[in-house]
Design a protein around this motif. Structure first.
Motif, PDB file in Angstrom:
ATOM      1  N   THR A 155      -3.536   2.562  10.702  1.00 18.49           N
ATOM      2  CA  THR A 155      -4.995   2.645  10.699  1.00 18.49           C
ATOM      3  C   THR A 155      -5.579   2.289  12.061  1.00 18.49           C
ATOM      4  O   THR A 155      -6.651   2.776  12.435  1.00 18.49           O
ATOM      5  CB  THR A 155      -5.592   1.736   9.604  1.00 18.49           C
ATOM      6  OG1 THR A 155      -6.955   2.066   9.415  1.00 18.49           O
ATOM      7  CG2 THR A 155      -5.494   0.272   9.974  1.00 18.49           C
TER       8      THR A 155
ATOM      9  N   ARG B 273      -9.633   4.810  10.902  1.00 14.98           N
ATOM     10  CA  ARG B 273      -9.806   4.564   9.474  1.00 14.98           C
ATOM     11  C   ARG B 273      -9.890   5.873   8.684  1.00 14.98           C
ATOM     12  O   ARG B 273      -9.278   6.021   7.632  1.00 14.98           O
ATOM     13  CB  ARG B 273     -11.070   3.757   9.202  1.00 14.98           C
ATOM     14  CG  ARG B 273     -11.322   2.468   9.954  1.00 14.98           C
ATOM     15  CD  ARG B 273     -10.187   1.696  10.480  1.00 14.98           C
ATOM     16  NE  ARG B 273     -10.632   0.416  11.035  1.00 14.98           N
ATOM     17  CZ  ARG B 273      -9.892  -0.330  11.826  1.00 14.98           C
ATOM     18  NH1 ARG B 273      -8.672   0.067  12.167  1.00 14.98           N
ATOM     19  NH2 ARG B 273     -10.334  -1.477  12.290  1.00 14.98           N
TER      20      ARG B 273
ATOM     21  N   LEU C 182      -7.161   7.257   5.944  1.00 20.38           N
ATOM     22  CA  LEU C 182      -7.641   7.374   4.568  1.00 20.38           C
ATOM     23  C   LEU C 182      -7.329   8.754   3.994  1.00 20.38           C
ATOM     24  O   LEU C 182      -6.947   8.895   2.828  1.00 20.38           O
ATOM     25  CB  LEU C 182      -9.142   7.111   4.519  1.00 20.38           C
ATOM     26  CG  LEU C 182      -9.827   7.183   3.144  1.00 20.38           C
ATOM     27  CD1 LEU C 182      -9.186   6.202   2.178  1.00 20.38           C
ATOM     28  CD2 LEU C 182     -11.309   6.906   3.276  1.00 20.38           C
TER      29      LEU C 182
ATOM     30  N   ALA D 155      -4.668   2.430   0.361  1.00 19.73           N
ATOM     31  CA  ALA D 155      -6.100   2.520   0.052  1.00 19.73           C
ATOM     32  C   ALA D 155      -6.704   1.142  -0.164  1.00 19.73           C
ATOM     33  O   ALA D 155      -7.863   0.895   0.199  1.00 19.73           O
ATOM     34  CB  ALA D 155      -6.307   3.384  -1.185  1.00 19.73           C
TER      35      ALA D 155
ATOM     36  N   VAL E 226      -9.811   1.080   2.464  1.00 20.08           N
ATOM     37  CA  VAL E 226     -11.133   1.348   1.882  1.00 20.08           C
ATOM     38  C   VAL E 226     -12.080   0.155   2.061  1.00 20.08           C
ATOM     39  O   VAL E 226     -13.196   0.325   2.575  1.00 20.08           O
ATOM     40  CB  VAL E 226     -11.006   1.759   0.399  1.00 20.08           C
ATOM     41  CG1 VAL E 226     -12.380   1.843  -0.249  1.00 20.08           C
ATOM     42  CG2 VAL E 226     -10.303   3.106   0.289  1.00 20.08           C
TER      43      VAL E 226
ATOM     44  N   TYR F 191     -12.872  -0.080   5.786  1.00 22.74           N
ATOM     45  CA  TYR F 191     -13.789   0.969   6.227  1.00 22.74           C
ATOM     46  C   TYR F 191     -15.213   0.669   5.770  1.00 22.74           C
ATOM     47  O   TYR F 191     -16.170   0.752   6.558  1.00 22.74           O
ATOM     48  CB  TYR F 191     -13.314   2.312   5.676  1.00 22.74           C
ATOM     49  CG  TYR F 191     -14.213   3.481   5.984  1.00 22.74           C
ATOM     50  CD1 TYR F 191     -14.205   4.082   7.241  1.00 22.74           C
ATOM     51  CD2 TYR F 191     -15.070   3.988   5.020  1.00 22.74           C
ATOM     52  CE1 TYR F 191     -15.022   5.163   7.527  1.00 22.74           C
ATOM     53  CE2 TYR F 191     -15.904   5.061   5.296  1.00 22.74           C
ATOM     54  CZ  TYR F 191     -15.874   5.648   6.548  1.00 22.74           C
ATOM     55  OH  TYR F 191     -16.696   6.709   6.821  1.00 22.74           O
TER      56      TYR F 191
END
Length: 473
Positions: free
Chosen positions: A22, A27, A31, A83, A87, A90
């Motif tokens: 990442t 990001r 993702l 994730a 997530v 982000y």
């Protein structure tokens, strides 16, 4: 147990791969790759329903259906682990301070809604049949496909661009996210705070590098003094470059931050952030909430409760999870993370005690309703604070240079603890009987004391302000 727990092992692999990828890819890109892995995992799980041997184009294709299901669970777990890190990370980076709690809770709400939908679809009246279960296992491919199709709507995190030294793209992303002109004062102030936070981290890195090179030069046989070696970005005489005090942000951004274990020893903000996030994510799973989701029917049937009670508990815990998460989304930025966390932890411990009381007397007329209420209250209390706050804090409390690494470490602890608790719970229930949730209640009370002493309030504060406060702690 293996089919359930191998998912957690995959998640552990996925979250550990997140740190490097990442930061390297960004990001958004990471993702989208995670979404693609979700799609593959769902197809593998659904394919486990196919006949073990099939003739295809003249070739005999044979596979073990259980192994294929395990592989699908492992791949899905890898995607879920990735994730679970990227997530919240982000959302924490792109959200304005006054909405960060609500948007972070929206992630938990989406998880709760998905689990409730899966529980309802898994009932015998839905897809919980011999013919329907492959469709149920393959359904996650649909939202994964939709996310890939709508990927142009995703914007890259401006904070990631700042860490990479690209302040032009950071400003462009921030303008689009806030839907304001580039010369807007609030946009420029937010961008300035991001750049200053990154510069502070880079300045600290520069000082550490200078000290390291100074120590190395004192033992060097190059024959040149440090003053001659320390010209701006010049050669040291040993083939290495020494950053000067007036290096630009773009230049320093290319340097790698020291490992997080070294930062823990030298930076109070990183040390306290790691203590808080790792402890809370461990407590999140050691609370035993995953055992209620995964094994409530098995446990309650063994205690002597009826099938109707078990079905009611299964639906009640998921419905309670969704309702409590909706309430949390409204309260997170009103009451704050700390108050919700303390109330949530105490409530979960109290409900675990009530569940133990009901499990000890399954034949009493008051036991089934108490069991349903205690299980729903347990999960509802968890969803009110301990669940969303533990997921939200890694994106808030870690400095920018260590945010992805810290979030990945916290997620690793999360999945390791979940694997351990789910793997041993059936044996734990067999040995302890009605007292199976007593150890979880004790750990929740310990976590309540820890949270009261160590966890700060982050509501309404910018990420840079939180970093400064942790540094002074």
């Amino acid at each position: 147990s293996l089919i359930v727990s191998i998912f957690m092992l995959g998640a552990l692999l996925g979250c550990n791969a997140t740190t490097a990828l990442t930061d390297r890819w960004g990001r958004k890109t990471y993702l989208l790759w995670v979404t693609a892995v979700f799609f593959v995992g769902a197809l593998l799980e659904a394919a486990s329903a196919l006949p073990e041997c099939a003739v295809a184009g003249g070739w005999l294709v044979c596979f073990d259906r259980v192994l294929l299901l395990l592989l699908g669970r492992l791949v899905s777990g890898i995607a879920c682990g990735g994730a679970a890190v990227v997530v919240p990370l982000y959302l924490g980076e792109v959200s304005p301070a006054h909405l960060r709690g609500a948007l972070g809770t929206a992630n938990q709400l989406a998880l709760g809604l998905g689990m409730l939908a899966a529980q309802l679809l898994g009932l015998p009246a839905g897809l919980g049949t011999l013919q329907g279960w492959p469709v149920l296992l393959g359904l996650p491919a649909l939202p994964a496909l939709l996310q890939l199709l709508f990927q142009p709507l995703l914007l890259e995190s401006p904070r990631w661009y700042v860490v990479m030294g690209n302040d032009i793209m950071a400003e462009e992303m921030l303008v689009q996210l806030r839907d304001r002109p580039p010369d807007d004062l609030e946009v420029q102030e937010e961008l300035y705070c991001m750049l200053e936070a990154a510069r502070r981290g880079h300045d600290l890195l520069q000082i550490q590098l200078e000290r390291s090179l100074t120590r190395a030069s004192s033992h060097s046989s190059c024959g040149s003094n440090l003053g001659a070696q320390s010209q701006a970005m010049g050669a040291t005489g040993c083939g290495s470059a020494l950053p000067a005090a007036h290096m630009s942000l773009d230049d320093v951004a290319q340097l790698r931050a020291p490992p997080i274990w070294q930062a823990v020893a030298t930076q109070p903000a990183v040390r306290r952030a790691l203590l808080i996030t790792v402890s809370l994510t461990a407590l999140q799973q050691l609370s035993g909430v995953a055992n209620l989701f995964n094994f409530s029917s098995t446990y309650l049937l063994a205690r002597g409760f009826s099938d109707a009670t078990c079905a009611s508990v299964a639906v009640a815990v998921h419905a309670s999870n969704v309702c409590a998460t909706l309430l949390t989304a409204l309260l997170m930025d009103y009451l704050g993370r700390r108050r919700l966390l303390l109330a949530s932890t105490f409530g979960a411990a109290a409900c675990a005690a009530l569940l133990t009381l009901a499990a000890a007397s399954p034949l009493e007329p008051w036991a089934p309703p108490l069991c349903i209420a205690a299980a729903a209250g347990f999960v509802g209390s968890f969803a009110l604070g301990l669940g969303p706050v533990a997921l939200l804090l890694p994106a808030e409390v870690f400095p920018a240079a260590y945010r992805s690494t810290g979030a990945a470490l916290a997620s690793s602890v999360h999945w390791t603890a979940q694997f351990a608790t789910t793997f041993v719970f059936l044996l734990q229930a067999e040995r302890l009987g009605a007292a199976a949730f007593v150890p979880h209640a004790a750990l929740l009370l310990f976590g309540l004391v820890f949270a009261a002493v160590h966890v700060p309030e982050t509501r309404g504060k910018s990420l840079d302000q939180i970093e400064k406060e942790l540094s002074r702690s």
